[in-house]
Design an enzyme around this catalytic site. Structure first.
Site, PDB file in Angstrom:
ATOM      1  N   SER A  65       0.812  -1.218   0.000  1.00 46.48           N
ATOM      2  CA  SER A  65       0.000   0.000   0.000  1.00 46.48           C
ATOM      3  C   SER A  65       0.845   1.267   0.000  1.00 46.48           C
ATOM      4  O   SER A  65       1.814   1.389   0.754  1.00 46.48           O
ATOM      5  CB  SER A  65      -0.927   0.014   1.222  1.00 46.48           C
ATOM      6  OG  SER A  65      -1.658   1.234   1.269  1.00 46.48           O
ATOM      7  N   SER A 106      -0.662   4.129   0.676  1.00 43.33           N
ATOM      8  CA  SER A 106      -1.400   5.076   1.529  1.00 43.33           C
ATOM      9  C   SER A 106      -0.547   5.642   2.668  1.00 43.33           C
ATOM     10  O   SER A 106      -0.590   6.854   2.914  1.00 43.33           O
ATOM     11  CB  SER A 106      -2.667   4.413   2.085  1.00 43.33           C
ATOM     12  OG  SER A 106      -3.587   4.170   1.041  1.00 43.33           O
ATOM     13  N   LYS A 118     -13.564  -4.314   2.979  1.00 48.36           N
ATOM     14  CA  LYS A 118     -14.463  -3.179   2.752  1.00 48.36           C
ATOM     15  C   LYS A 118     -15.918  -3.492   3.102  1.00 48.36           C
ATOM     16  O   LYS A 118     -16.623  -2.651   3.668  1.00 48.36           O
ATOM     17  CB  LYS A 118     -14.354  -2.693   1.307  1.00 48.36           C
ATOM     18  CG  LYS A 118     -13.076  -1.935   0.995  1.00 48.36           C
ATOM     19  CD  LYS A 118     -13.122  -1.363  -0.400  1.00 48.36           C
ATOM     20  CE  LYS A 118     -11.908  -0.509  -0.698  1.00 48.36           C
ATOM     21  NZ  LYS A 118     -11.995   0.128  -2.025  1.00 48.36           N
ATOM     22  N   ASP A 171     -14.143   6.382  -2.430  1.00 44.66           N
ATOM     23  CA  ASP A 171     -13.677   5.840  -3.704  1.00 44.66           C
ATOM     24  C   ASP A 171     -14.293   6.568  -4.900  1.00 44.66           C
ATOM     25  O   ASP A 171     -13.617   6.827  -5.899  1.00 44.66           O
ATOM     26  CB  ASP A 171     -13.989   4.346  -3.798  1.00 44.66           C
ATOM     27  CG  ASP A 171     -13.019   3.498  -2.993  1.00 44.66           C
ATOM     28  OD1 ASP A 171     -11.884   3.949  -2.751  1.00 44.66           O
ATOM     29  OD2 ASP A 171     -13.394   2.370  -2.605  1.00 44.66           O
ATOM     30  N   GLY A 215     -16.811  -5.234 -14.342  1.00 46.11           N
ATOM     31  CA  GLY A 215     -16.736  -5.829 -13.012  1.00 46.11           C
ATOM     32  C   GLY A 215     -18.020  -5.587 -12.245  1.00 46.11           C
ATOM     33  O   GLY A 215     -18.870  -4.793 -12.676  1.00 46.11           O
TER      34      GLY A 215
END
Length: 265
Positions: A15, A17, A67, A103, A129
């Site tokens: 990640s 982040s 999530k 998001d 998707g």
């Protein structure tokens, strides 16, 4: 007292982040830290959330595979997260966890930055998707006025997403009309880029590699492309403000992220 926040996922070592948020923290001069947490499973993630409720954490960004669990564990859920069916942000306050999803904001920020000439209102867009990433994309693009369609190998999942979000299920025949095609799959999609209109925009929600095979095929055709790193930074901005109470400083975190990825542009 140091304010502690972070990102939770599995795997998490890749990640970017922490790099992005720590750069903003340092530039803003905050007494804060942003860490990576890698719970082994959902039980471990729940224990981390409960730790947050004690006040040990200000909040968490949440990535795969937690999530959906983040949404289910929250005491309060924003309308955006509810419509997405998942949350990428938990903020802890007074023993409670508030779930949100940034998001969609990240996706729209990425489009504005790297495809500024694209107008989606009233135009057909195609999302590849039907998972959590696709849901966030569909919700954001529908809110922007696009005619959003979902194309997925398993029709039942596409139908469930479409029913939940009020978008439509699309087939391969939708490709030639799409003004925007968003890859929300974790793998390269099997589509014929040559069938796309010459002014179509391609976006990939992943950033490893930065230039995915999907985007590379689009560039070879001369199409405008939008990468997943722009979306990552775009969703991080509102997350940072929610976690630390200040807007992120105007520093070039993309350059830092590119260096970490071994990329130059």
């Amino acid at each position: 007292m140091t304010v502690v926040a972070g990102v939770a996922g599995q795997p998490i070592a890749h990640s970017l982040s922490p790099l992005i948020h720590r750069a903003w923290i340092a530039s803003a001069g905050l007494a804060a830290d942003y860490r990576a947490f890698g719970p082994a499973d959902e039980a471990g993630f729940e224990a981390l959330v409960n730790e947050g409720r004690t006040g040990a954490l200000r909040g968490l960004n949440v990535t795969a595979p937690f999530k959906a669990a983040a949404l289910g564990m929250a005491d309060e859920v924003s309308e955006t997260a509810r419509s997405c069916g998942s949350a990428n942000l938990l903020v802890f306050e007074n023993g409670r966890a508030r779930a949100d999803s940034t998001d969609g904001e990240g996706l729209m920020a990425a489009l504005a930055e790297q495809a500024p000439g694209l107008a989606v209102a009233g135009r057909p867009v195609l999302i590849l998707g039907a998972g959590g990433a696709a849901r966030a994309a569909a919700a954001a693009l529908k809110a922007a006025g696009a005619e959003a369609g979902v194309l997925n190998r398993t029709p039942a999942r596409a139908e469930a997403l479409a029913a939940d979000l009020g978008v439509h299920v699309a087939g391969p025949a939708a490709l030639p009309e799409a003004a925007l095609v968003v890859n929300a799959l974790s793998v390269a999609p099997e589509i014929e880029v040559g069938r796309l209109r010459p002014d179509a925009v391609l976006m990939d929600m992943t950033y490893r590699p930065l230039l995915t095979p999907f985007l590379a095929a689009g560039r070879a055709r001369g199409l405008t492309t939008v990468d997943g790193l722009a979306m990552l930074i775009g969703q991080a901005r509102p997350s940072f403000e929610a976690l630390f109470g200040v807007e992120p400083p105007e520093i070039d975190v993309r350059a830092l992220a590119l260096a970490a990825l071994g990329e130059t542009s």
